[in-house]
Design an enzyme around this catalytic site. Structure first.
Site, mmCIF file in Angstrom:
data_model
loop_
_atom_site.group_PDB
_atom_site.id
_atom_site.type_symbol
_atom_site.label_atom_id
_atom_site.label_comp_id
_atom_site.label_asym_id
_atom_site.label_seq_id
_atom_site.Cartn_x
_atom_site.Cartn_y
_atom_site.Cartn_z
ATOM 1 N N HIS A 125 44.043 49.418 38.582
ATOM 2 C CA HIS A 125 44.426 50.734 39.089
ATOM 3 C C HIS A 125 43.985 51.830 38.107
ATOM 4 O O HIS A 125 43.762 51.542 36.928
ATOM 5 C CB HIS A 125 45.952 50.829 39.237
ATOM 6 C CG HIS A 125 46.500 50.049 40.394
ATOM 7 N ND1 HIS A 125 47.461 49.088 40.258
ATOM 8 C CD2 HIS A 125 46.232 50.113 41.730
ATOM 9 C CE1 HIS A 125 47.764 48.585 41.450
ATOM 10 N NE2 HIS A 125 47.033 49.184 42.361
ATOM 11 N N CYS A 165 54.213 50.576 36.235
ATOM 12 C CA CYS A 165 54.267 49.931 37.559
ATOM 13 C C CYS A 165 55.676 49.645 38.061
ATOM 14 O O CYS A 165 55.894 49.553 39.265
ATOM 15 C CB CYS A 165 53.518 48.606 37.540
ATOM 16 S SG CYS A 165 51.931 48.690 36.752
HETATM 17 C C1 CIR Z 1 48.981 43.555 42.193
HETATM 18 O O1 CIR Z 1 47.890 43.022 42.005
HETATM 19 O O2 CIR Z 1 49.172 44.313 43.131
HETATM 20 C C2 CIR Z 1 50.104 43.215 41.249
HETATM 21 N N1 CIR Z 1 49.965 41.878 40.812
HETATM 22 C C3 CIR Z 1 50.107 44.152 40.071
HETATM 23 C C4 CIR Z 1 50.386 45.576 40.451
HETATM 24 C C5 CIR Z 1 50.518 46.449 39.272
HETATM 25 N N2 CIR Z 1 50.793 47.789 39.649
HETATM 26 C C6 CIR Z 1 50.250 48.854 39.104
HETATM 27 O O3 CIR Z 1 49.351 48.759 38.262
HETATM 28 N N3 CIR Z 1 50.642 50.035 39.531
#
Ligand code: CIR
Length: 262
Positions: free
Chosen positions: A160, A247
């Site tokens: 992200h 997150c």
């Molecule tokens: C994903 O791949 O969606 C989750 N394993 C990790 C999300 C992390 N979120 C973020 O960076 N905002």
């Protein structure tokens, strides 16, 4: 009043989405301990905590940041790029609805909250594998009436936008320029992560304090040299699920306290 919206860790976290990492065993009990400490840190920084119960069947649901972009007058509910995450939105919308007008990103658009950095009236959006062109267009149309504009940022090599950069002061952006195009941020002062800590650019500014994962001592030193106040948390387990410190919460200001708040 500052609120922090969180969700407890799902028992199936080990089935999380992975894009840039190989799957490694996650110690869920330890992850829960870390998450609790993160929650306590937010509480000490004067956040009113709203914590939703764990979602049994949604592995990545602890990463609430991806579900919404909360602005001063409106919350934009996202449509995550990973199909497995779309069931996370509804329950977050129900929590935010008493505080904000709600707008929604809809098919065929995809957009993850982790790709959005809000600074003043600009929303920087990362061109990641999760957020698409329709997402940028819909977001720009939804936020324009509220006085916000959208600027798309080129990025590569990380999940992200906020994996590769994050706000650490009123006008300061911590950044890994190998992943994110720094030139997009012309109104921000850029602070580079230490070259041996590429993952260190995800940090969470709450009031005047930055929450940072403890794994990045060299970048911490760089920030401290800029007189930035830092508290560290342990994020070793959620990092295996590609989650950083931004997150796991949605931080927003609101005047009043609905029933859900402890
Ligand atoms: C994903 O791949 O969606 C989750 N394993 C990790 C999300 C992390 N979120 C973020 O960076 N905002």
């Amino acid at each position: 009043m500052l609120f922090a919206l969180l969700r407890e860790i799902s028992p199936c976290l080990d089935q999380c989405e992975l894009t840039h990492l190989d799957r490694q065993p996650i110690d869920i009990d330890l992850a829960r301990e870390h998450h609790q400490a993160y929650r306590d840190t937010l509480s000490k920084l004067s956040c009113q905590i709203i914590e939703l119960p764990a979602e049994e069947t949604l592995p990545d649901s602890v990463f609430v940041e991806d579900t919404a972009i909360v602005l001063e007058d409106v919350a934009i509910m996202t449509r995550p790029g990973a199909e497995s995450r779309r069931g996370e939105i509804q329950s977050i919308e129900e929590v935010l609805a008493p505080y904000r007008e709600i707008q929604r990103i809809v098919f065929p658009a995809t957009l993850d909250g982790g790709d959005a950095i809000v600074h003043d009236r600009t929303i920087y959006i990362g061109r990641s594998s999760r957020s698409n062109e329709d997402g940028f267009i819909q977001l720009a149309a939804l936020v324009a009436p509220y006085g916000y504009s959208v600027k798309v940022v080129t990025m590569t090599g990380c999940l992200h936008l906020k994996t590769g950069c994050s706000i650490v002061g009123p006008d300061q952006l911590l950044i890994n320029r190998n992943w994110v195009d720094g030139e997009a941020f012309d109104d921000l002062e850029l602070i580079d992560v230490h070259s041996e800590e590429p993952d260190a650019a995800n940090a969470l500014l709450v009031g005047e304090t930055v929450i940072q994962a403890r794994e990045f001592p060299r970048t911490r030193e760089i920030l401290q040299q800029q007189d930035i106040n830092i508290v560290t948390v342990n994020n070793s387990e959620l990092a295996k699920a590609e989650g950083g410190v931004t997150c796991c919460s949605i931080i927003f200001e609101a005047d009043w306290k609905p029933r859900l708040v402890e």
